[in-house]
Design an enzyme around this catalytic site. Structure first.
Site: not given
Ligand code: SAH
Length: 205
Positions: A61
């Site tokens: 993010s």
């Molecule tokens: N805060 C993290 C953002 C990652 S993007 C960072 O800064 O790195 C959001 C993440 O949510 C992705 O890695 C995706 O694989 C995960 N995701 C999507 N649906 C999900 C679910 N139902 N349960 C857990 N993770 C999920």
């Protein structure tokens, strides 16, 4: 284009200057080097004012959004926090500096595999990681004082915010093409929901 060249410059120009003033939040950002959470090929852009690809079609993010969501949770240090979407583990590390224990779930095995080593390298040990759907992964550990989701559900995910403890706060993106960041508080048993601002997150799977 000149690149933002340090964690400190990123904090001053993108976070402090946009109104994030909580000293605990700012010091958490200073203690978590963002470049550790970005794939080596994108290191040069680690401090840029936008999300970056981290593989598997997912993103780390934007720094300001991480700061905004974190500040809104008003963590004092003792809280049990549920995080949906560990991704790179960057937001997880920031939360871990500010709360008691962070319970973080990631659905993509290839992303989840690298996070523990990164957290260990920063001496962060108050994080419980699980692979699976974050809506259900930590049901046995709830309720939580704070909940943060990094993937957008098409509609308000009631089974997730159900896990909010009395007095607890949640922050999460909701929507399909148009998404809004929502702030939800449980006060005297009732959920109070406040829309904040338009955002763009990856979809919840
Ligand atoms: N805060 C993290 C953002 C990652 S993007 C960072 O800064 O790195 C959001 C993440 O949510 C992705 O890695 C995706 O694989 C995960 N995701 C999507 N649906 C999900 C679910 N139902 N349960 C857990 N993770 C999920």
């Amino acid at each position: 284009m000149t690149l933002v060249s340090s964690n400190e410059q990123m904090i001053r120009e993108q976070i402090e200057s946009r109104g994030i003033r909580d000293p605990r939040v700012l010091s958490a950002f200073r203690s978590v080097p963002r470049e550790l959470f970005v794939p080596s090929i994108a290191r040069g852009e680690a401090f840029e004012d936008n999300p970056l690809p981290i593989g598997c079609g997912q993103t780390i993010s934007q720094p300001f959004i991480v700061a905004l969501m974190t500040e809104r949770l008003k963590l004092a240090g003792h809280e049990r926090v549920l995080e949906l979407g560990t991704g790179s583990g960057y937001q997880t590390a920031i939360l871990a500096r500010l709360a008691g224990t962070v319970y973080s779930a990631e659905i993509e095995p290839r992303l989840a595999a690298t996070v523990r080593a990164r957290l260990d390298s920063l001496d962060i040990h108050n994080v419980v990681l699980r692979l699976g759907d974050g809506v259900e992964a930590f049901r046995d550990e709830g309720p939580f004082d704070a909940i943060l989701a990094a993937a957008a559900a098409p509609e308000m995910p009631e089974p997730l915010i159900e896990q909010l403890a009395e007095g607890g706060r949640a922050i999460l993106p909701v929507g399909r093409d148009v998404q809004v960041l929502w702030f939800v508080e449980r006060k005297k048993g009732k959920l109070e929901r406040t829309p904040m601002e338009p955002v763009r997150f990856v979809p919840l799977r």
